[in-house]
Design a protein around this motif. Structure first.
Motif, PDB file in Angstrom:
ATOM      1  N   GLY A 126       0.799  -1.219   0.000  1.00 33.60           N
ATOM      2  CA  GLY A 126       0.000   0.000   0.000  1.00 33.60           C
ATOM      3  C   GLY A 126       0.832   1.269   0.000  1.00 33.60           C
ATOM      4  N   LYS A 127       0.163   2.371  -0.269  1.00 28.77           N
ATOM      5  CA  LYS A 127       0.811   3.678  -0.288  1.00 28.77           C
ATOM      6  C   LYS A 127       0.909   4.227   1.138  1.00 28.77           C
ATOM      7  N   ASP A 128       1.941   4.998   1.377  1.00 26.66           N
ATOM      8  CA  ASP A 128       2.142   5.576   2.707  1.00 26.66           C
ATOM      9  C   ASP A 128       0.967   6.445   3.126  1.00 26.66           C
ATOM     10  N   GLU A 129       0.389   7.174   2.180  1.00 24.34           N
ATOM     11  CA  GLU A 129      -0.719   8.074   2.514  1.00 24.34           C
ATOM     12  C   GLU A 129      -2.000   7.321   2.886  1.00 24.34           C
ATOM     13  N   ASP A 130      -2.030   6.016   2.612  1.00 24.25           N
ATOM     14  CA  ASP A 130      -3.186   5.191   2.981  1.00 24.25           C
ATOM     15  C   ASP A 130      -2.973   4.491   4.315  1.00 24.25           C
ATOM     16  N   TYR A 131      -2.045   4.982   5.109  1.00 25.02           N
ATOM     17  CA  TYR A 131      -1.659   4.312   6.351  1.00 25.02           C
ATOM     18  C   TYR A 131      -2.851   3.972   7.249  1.00 25.02           C
ATOM     19  N   ILE A 132      -3.684   4.941   7.547  1.00 25.30           N
ATOM     20  CA  ILE A 132      -4.801   4.701   8.466  1.00 25.30           C
ATOM     21  C   ILE A 132      -5.766   3.673   7.890  1.00 25.30           C
ATOM     22  N   ARG A 133      -6.007   3.743   6.604  1.00 26.00           N
ATOM     23  CA  ARG A 133      -6.896   2.747   5.986  1.00 26.00           C
ATOM     24  C   ARG A 133      -6.287   1.349   6.079  1.00 26.00           C
ATOM     25  N   THR A 134      -4.992   1.255   5.889  1.00 28.80           N
ATOM     26  CA  THR A 134      -4.311  -0.031   6.042  1.00 28.80           C
ATOM     27  C   THR A 134      -4.525  -0.585   7.443  1.00 28.80           C
ATOM     28  N   VAL A 135      -4.341   0.271   8.426  1.00 29.53           N
ATOM     29  CA  VAL A 135      -4.491  -0.133   9.825  1.00 29.53           C
ATOM     30  C   VAL A 135      -5.931  -0.548  10.127  1.00 29.53           C
ATOM     31  N   GLU A 136      -6.891   0.205   9.595  1.00 29.65           N
ATOM     32  CA  GLU A 136      -8.294  -0.140   9.812  1.00 29.65           C
ATOM     33  C   GLU A 136      -8.621  -1.527   9.281  1.00 29.65           C
ATOM     34  N   LEU A 137      -8.047  -1.870   8.145  1.00 30.86           N
ATOM     35  CA  LEU A 137      -8.349  -3.151   7.526  1.00 30.86           C
ATOM     36  C   LEU A 137      -7.570  -4.296   8.157  1.00 30.86           C
TER      37      LEU A 137
END
Length: 282
Positions: free
Chosen positions: A148-159
Motif C-alpha cells: 500500500g501507499k504511505d498516505e493510505d496508512y490509516i486505511r491499512t491499519v483499519e483493515l
C-alpha cells in the motif's frame, strides 16, 4: 474487578476454551500444529468479547463461542503473516512455519479459518456474513500492509488490524441480545484496533532502525518523514475521544463502564511497557 484482573481472568477462561477445542480435533498432526499456532496469546480480542458482552447484560457463557472463534482467526492470521514477512520468531519461540514448514502451516490455517467461522454460526446468519466480510477485510489489509501507499496508512491499519477488533465487538451484540447496537459496537472495535496498531507501529519506529521497518510501521515512518510522535499523539487522541463518545451512547452496565473506558490506555501502555520504552507521547 479492575481491567487488569478482568484480563487475567478472561485469558485463563479463553485458554481453557482453546485447550478444549484442540482436544476435540480428530487429527493428531492438525491438533499439534494448531496448538503451536495458538499458544501463549495475550487474548486481548477474546477479552473484548467478554467485556462488551457483559457490559450489555449478556451471560458470560454466551460469549464463549465468539471469544474462541476470534482467537482462532487471530492466531491463524499471525501464522500466515509470519510466512509472508519471513518472521522466524513469534511470542519468544520459533514461528510455526519455521517449525512445521510453510506448506503445513498454510494447510492448517486453511483448516482453522473455516472452523472458526463455523463456530461463529451459532450466532446466526447475519453474524456469520459480517464475520466473513471482516475476514476479507483483513486479507485486503494484509495486501495494503505489504504494497500500500504511505498516505493510505490509516486505511491499512483499519483493515489489517481493526477488523479483528471489530469482530468480537460485533459478535457481542448477538451474544448479549443487543443487535440494535451492532454498528456502534463495530465502530468502537475499530477505534480500539486502530489505537492498538498505531501504538504498535510507534513502538517499532522507536525500537528499530528505519531500514528494518516493514509494513504499516514503515508507512507510518515514511508518512511522517520520521516525525511520527506528534502524528501518533494526534491519532490516539482522536480515536480515543471518538471511542469514549460511542461508549456514552451504549446502555452499559455501570460495573463495566470504567473497564471499557480504560481500554485505550491499557492497550497503549501495555504495548509500550512490553517493549521497555518510556512514554514519550502522552
Amino acid at each position: 474487578m479492575d481491567l487488569m484482573e478482568f484480563w487475567f481472568r478472561s485469558r485463563s477462561v479463553i485458554d481453557d476454551l482453546v485447550e478444549k477445542f484442540l482436544r476435540e480435533s480428530r487429527d493428531w498432526e492438525v491438533m499439534e500444529m494448531s496448538k503451536y499456532i495458538m499458544r501463549d496469546g495475550k487474548r486481548f480480542r477474546g477479552t473484548l468479547m467478554f467485556l462488551f458482552n457483559g457490559a450489555l447484560g449478556g451471560e458470560e457463557k454466551e460469549a464463549y463461542p465468539g471469544a474462541l472463534a476470534t482467537e482462532i482467526l487471530h492466531s491463524a492470521s499471525l501464522a500466515l503473516d509470519d510466512i509472508v514477512d519471513y518472521d522466524e520468531i513469534r511470542r519468544g519461540m520459533k514461528a510455526a512455519w519455521a517449525v512445521y514448514t510453510n506448506r503445513k502451516v498454510i494447510f492448517v490455517s486453511n483448516y482453522l479459518i473455516p472452523t472458526a467461522l463455523n463456530v461463529i454460526s451459532v450466532y446466526g446468519d447475519k453474524a456469520l456474513r459480517i464475520s466473513v466480510d471482516l475476514w476479507k477485510d483483513t486479507a485486503v489489509g494484509a495486501l495494503k500492509d505489504m504494497y500500500g501507499k504511505d498516505e493510505d496508512y490509516i486505511r491499512t491499519v483499519e483493515l489489517k488490524t481493526a477488523s479483528l477488533f471489530k469482530l468480537p465487538a460485533m459478535l457481542s451484540s448477538f451474544s448479549s441480545g443487543q443487535s440494535q447496537y451492532l454498528d456502534t459496537l463495530m465502530e468502537a472495535g475499530k477505534d480500539l484496533g486502530v489505537i492498538y496498531q498505531v501504538i504498535d507501529d510507534y513502538v517499532d519506529c522507536v525500537t528499530q532502525e528505519k531500514e528494518k521497518l516493514v509494513g504499516s510501521a514503515k508507512q507510518l515512518y515514511n508518512l511522517t518523514s520520521g516525525k511520527y510522535e506528534s502524528f501518533v499523539r494526534l491519532k490516539y487522541s482522536e480515536y480515543k475521544t471518538h471511542y469514549e463518545g460511542l461508549l456514552n451512547s451504549l446502555p452499559l452496565k455501570e460495573e463495566y463502564r470504567d473497564q471499557l473506558i480504560a481500554l485505550p490506555d491499557f492497550l497503549a501502555f501495555g504495548l509500550m511497557g512490553e517493549a521497555g520504552i518510556k512514554n514519550k507521547i502522552f
